[in-house]
Motif scaffolding. Structure first.
Motif, mmCIF file in Angstrom:
data_model
loop_
_atom_site.group_PDB
_atom_site.id
_atom_site.type_symbol
_atom_site.label_atom_id
_atom_site.label_comp_id
_atom_site.label_asym_id
_atom_site.label_seq_id
_atom_site.Cartn_x
_atom_site.Cartn_y
_atom_site.Cartn_z
ATOM 1 N N MET A 6 46.357 34.383 46.231
ATOM 2 C CA MET A 6 45.611 35.635 46.264
ATOM 3 C C MET A 6 44.415 35.575 47.217
ATOM 4 S SD MET A 6 43.590 37.654 43.230
ATOM 5 C CE MET A 6 42.312 36.409 43.205
ATOM 6 N N ILE A 7 43.651 34.496 47.167
ATOM 7 C CA ILE A 7 42.436 34.406 47.976
ATOM 8 C C ILE A 7 42.737 34.474 49.476
ATOM 9 C CG2 ILE A 7 40.500 32.911 48.608
ATOM 10 C CD1 ILE A 7 40.304 32.067 45.702
ATOM 11 N N PRO A 8 43.741 33.720 49.983
ATOM 12 C CA PRO A 8 44.058 33.875 51.413
ATOM 13 C C PRO A 8 44.499 35.298 51.783
ATOM 14 C CG PRO A 8 44.993 31.846 50.578
ATOM 15 C CD PRO A 8 44.474 32.595 49.383
ATOM 16 N N LEU A 10 43.406 38.067 50.370
ATOM 17 C CA LEU A 10 42.183 38.857 50.442
ATOM 18 C C LEU A 10 41.401 38.539 51.717
ATOM 19 C CD1 LEU A 10 40.880 38.709 46.752
ATOM 20 C CD2 LEU A 10 41.918 40.660 47.920
ATOM 21 N N LEU A 11 41.324 37.271 52.044
ATOM 22 C CA LEU A 11 40.573 36.866 53.231
ATOM 23 C C LEU A 11 41.231 37.361 54.518
ATOM 24 C CD1 LEU A 11 39.491 33.210 52.319
ATOM 25 C CD2 LEU A 11 38.147 35.310 52.207
ATOM 26 N N SER A 12 42.534 37.622 54.467
ATOM 27 C CA SER A 12 43.208 38.138 55.666
ATOM 28 C C SER A 12 42.721 39.533 56.026
ATOM 29 C CB SER A 12 44.724 38.159 55.449
ATOM 30 O OG SER A 12 45.075 39.126 54.449
ATOM 31 N N ALA A 13 42.185 40.254 55.044
ATOM 32 C CA ALA A 13 41.647 41.587 55.304
ATOM 33 C C ALA A 13 40.154 41.557 55.595
ATOM 34 C CB ALA A 13 41.909 42.506 54.102
ATOM 35 N N LEU A 14 39.544 40.386 55.493
ATOM 36 C CA LEU A 14 38.108 40.278 55.710
ATOM 37 C C LEU A 14 37.681 40.607 57.144
ATOM 38 C CD1 LEU A 14 35.419 39.620 54.355
ATOM 39 C CD2 LEU A 14 35.784 37.208 54.946
ATOM 40 N N PRO A 15 38.438 40.179 58.180
ATOM 41 C CA PRO A 15 38.021 40.523 59.551
ATOM 42 C C PRO A 15 37.874 42.029 59.776
ATOM 43 C CG PRO A 15 39.648 38.777 59.623
ATOM 44 C CD PRO A 15 39.587 39.238 58.200
ATOM 45 N N ASP A 171 41.150 47.449 54.001
ATOM 46 C CA ASP A 171 40.077 46.467 53.885
ATOM 47 C C ASP A 171 40.356 45.534 52.714
ATOM 48 O OD1 ASP A 171 39.628 48.357 51.863
ATOM 49 O OD2 ASP A 171 37.505 47.800 51.750
ATOM 50 N N VAL A 172 39.347 44.764 52.339
ATOM 51 C CA VAL A 172 39.513 43.794 51.255
ATOM 52 C C VAL A 172 39.831 44.487 49.936
ATOM 53 C CG1 VAL A 172 38.299 42.070 49.877
ATOM 54 C CG2 VAL A 172 38.044 42.059 52.349
ATOM 55 N N MET A 173 39.124 45.583 49.643
ATOM 56 C CA MET A 173 39.358 46.295 48.394
ATOM 57 C C MET A 173 40.764 46.875 48.334
ATOM 58 S SD MET A 173 38.046 47.165 45.465
ATOM 59 C CE MET A 173 36.260 47.103 45.574
ATOM 60 N N ALA A 174 41.219 47.472 49.435
ATOM 61 C CA ALA A 174 42.578 48.026 49.469
ATOM 62 C C ALA A 174 43.617 46.925 49.293
ATOM 63 C CB ALA A 174 42.810 48.771 50.783
ATOM 64 N N THR A 175 43.384 45.790 49.923
ATOM 65 C CA THR A 175 44.307 44.659 49.790
ATOM 66 C C THR A 175 44.358 44.164 48.349
ATOM 67 O OG1 THR A 175 43.829 43.991 52.069
ATOM 68 C CG2 THR A 175 44.836 42.345 50.624
ATOM 69 N N ALA A 176 43.209 44.148 47.695
ATOM 70 C CA ALA A 176 43.172 43.728 46.292
ATOM 71 C C ALA A 176 44.003 44.657 45.422
ATOM 72 C CB ALA A 176 41.728 43.697 45.805
ATOM 73 N N HIS A 177 43.929 45.959 45.676
ATOM 74 C CA HIS A 177 44.720 46.907 44.898
ATOM 75 C C HIS A 177 46.213 46.727 45.161
ATOM 76 C CE1 HIS A 177 41.858 49.779 42.920
ATOM 77 N NE2 HIS A 177 41.029 49.084 43.669
ATOM 78 N N LEU A 178 46.569 46.416 46.390
ATOM 79 C CA LEU A 178 47.988 46.155 46.690
ATOM 80 C C LEU A 178 48.481 44.912 45.954
ATOM 81 C CD1 LEU A 178 48.096 46.892 50.539
ATOM 82 C CD2 LEU A 178 49.053 48.283 48.697
ATOM 83 N N TYR A 187 46.725 41.112 36.447
ATOM 84 C CA TYR A 187 45.567 40.253 36.699
ATOM 85 C C TYR A 187 44.407 41.055 37.304
ATOM 86 C CZ TYR A 187 49.370 36.886 36.255
ATOM 87 O OH TYR A 187 50.445 36.176 35.803
ATOM 88 N N GLN A 188 44.127 42.181 36.711
ATOM 89 C CA GLN A 188 43.061 43.016 37.244
ATOM 90 C C GLN A 188 41.702 42.341 37.131
ATOM 91 O OE1 GLN A 188 43.913 46.538 34.858
ATOM 92 N NE2 GLN A 188 44.524 47.632 36.704
ATOM 93 N N PHE A 189 41.411 41.772 35.969
ATOM 94 C CA PHE A 189 40.104 41.138 35.779
ATOM 95 C C PHE A 189 39.898 40.002 36.770
ATOM 96 C CE2 PHE A 189 37.633 37.671 33.851
ATOM 97 C CZ PHE A 189 36.397 38.312 33.749
ATOM 98 N N GLU A 190 40.891 39.140 36.933
ATOM 99 C CA GLU A 190 40.764 38.008 37.837
ATOM 100 C C GLU A 190 40.571 38.467 39.279
ATOM 101 O OE1 GLU A 190 43.035 38.468 35.613
ATOM 102 O OE2 GLU A 190 43.300 36.691 34.330
ATOM 103 N N THR A 191 41.314 39.517 39.657
ATOM 104 C CA THR A 191 41.219 40.011 41.029
ATOM 105 C C THR A 191 39.850 40.612 41.301
ATOM 106 O OG1 THR A 191 43.596 40.527 40.995
ATOM 107 C CG2 THR A 191 42.279 41.521 42.751
ATOM 108 N N TYR A 192 39.379 41.431 40.371
ATOM 109 C CA TYR A 192 38.057 42.041 40.556
ATOM 110 C C TYR A 192 36.949 40.986 40.515
ATOM 111 C CZ TYR A 192 39.943 46.775 40.226
ATOM 112 O OH TYR A 192 40.617 47.937 40.458
ATOM 113 N N LEU A 193 37.146 39.935 39.738
ATOM 114 C CA LEU A 193 36.155 38.873 39.687
ATOM 115 C C LEU A 193 36.055 38.162 41.035
ATOM 116 C CD1 LEU A 193 34.157 37.370 37.881
ATOM 117 C CD2 LEU A 193 36.024 35.802 37.257
ATOM 118 N N VAL A 194 37.194 37.899 41.649
ATOM 119 C CA VAL A 194 37.188 37.281 42.983
ATOM 120 C C VAL A 194 36.521 38.205 43.994
ATOM 121 C CG1 VAL A 194 38.643 36.486 44.889
ATOM 122 C CG2 VAL A 194 39.218 35.861 42.536
#
Length: 235
Positions: A6-8, A10-15, A171-178, A187-194
């Protein structure tokens, strides 16, 4: 949930998130300088238009400003016969730049007005032109006064970048929702926590940078020189 996956993602949308943020910071700063200049100099009509722009940027919710940019810009360019080129990313940059510029103008204007009148008079008595007076006398003092508010405006901008997903920017938020939809929202709580940790890191970095410049400019603070009217920038 496998965080190593998950973290990579999310980070792919960081740029893209950072690109939109830095673009809005730069363009908003320029807009704020222009608006503040017109508001301080009180040029007929133009100053009133600048006041109206600042009022719009500060009064209208940011998500509505993004919708206006996303749906309104194609209509505007269509009037001139230009083919619609507006993508969610461009609309996000435009909407956030307008918001940031208006908000930041209300940080710059009080900072400029807070500089003692004696500093203006002392610079005028030495024959400084307005650009010389601004660069050598007024700006160093106004910058120190404005930096705390500027830091807050940067943090608010980082927060509001999360809203660009509503106009389709990836962006990062949109990627998290996907990611959450793909995992059936298990895993909503874990994703929002990250996400919370990620945005906290971005805001912390922004605060540290602004704090560094704030400490560097402390010599221009009002308490740093007892005899202010002797002109701080006589160097």
């Amino acid at each position: 949930m496998d965080l190593s996956i998950m973290i990579p993602e999310l980070l792919s949308a960081l740029p893209l998130t950072l690109a939109i943020t830095f673009t809005a910071m730069a363009a908003g700063f320029v807009l704020a300088l222009i608006a503040t200049t017109f508001r301080v100099r009180r040029i007929p009509v133009i100053s009133q238009l600048a006041d109206l722009y600042v009022s719009y940027a500060r009064s209208v919710p940011v998500v509505l400003q993004l919708f206006v940019a996303f749906y309104g810009l194609p209509v505007l360019v269509g009037v001139f016969g230009v083919e619609d080129f507006v993508s969610p990313t461009i609309a996000a940059m435009l909407g956030l730049s307008l918001y940031h510029g208006g908000y930041l103008s209300e940080v710059m204007r009080p900072a400029y007005l807070a500089v003692e009148r004696g500093q203006h008079d002392a610079a005028d008595s030495l024959g400084y032109t307005f650009p010389q007076k601004l660069v050598r006398v007024l700006a160093p003092q106004a910058v120190h006064i404005a930096l705390p508010g500027y830091g807050n405006s940067i943090i608010y901008l980082i927060h509001n970048v999360a809203l660009i997903m509503y106009i389709g920017a990836a962006d990062v938020m949109a990627t998290a929702h996907l990611i959450m939809e793909r995992d059936y929202n298990q895993y909503q709580f874990e994703t929002y926590l990250v996400l919370a940790v990620l945005y906290s890191i971005l805001c912390l970095v922004a605060w540290l940078v602004v704090r560094f410049f704030e400490l560097r400019s402390a010599k221009f603070a009002p308490s740093a020189a007892p005899a202010r009217t002797t002109l701080m920038a006589s160097v």
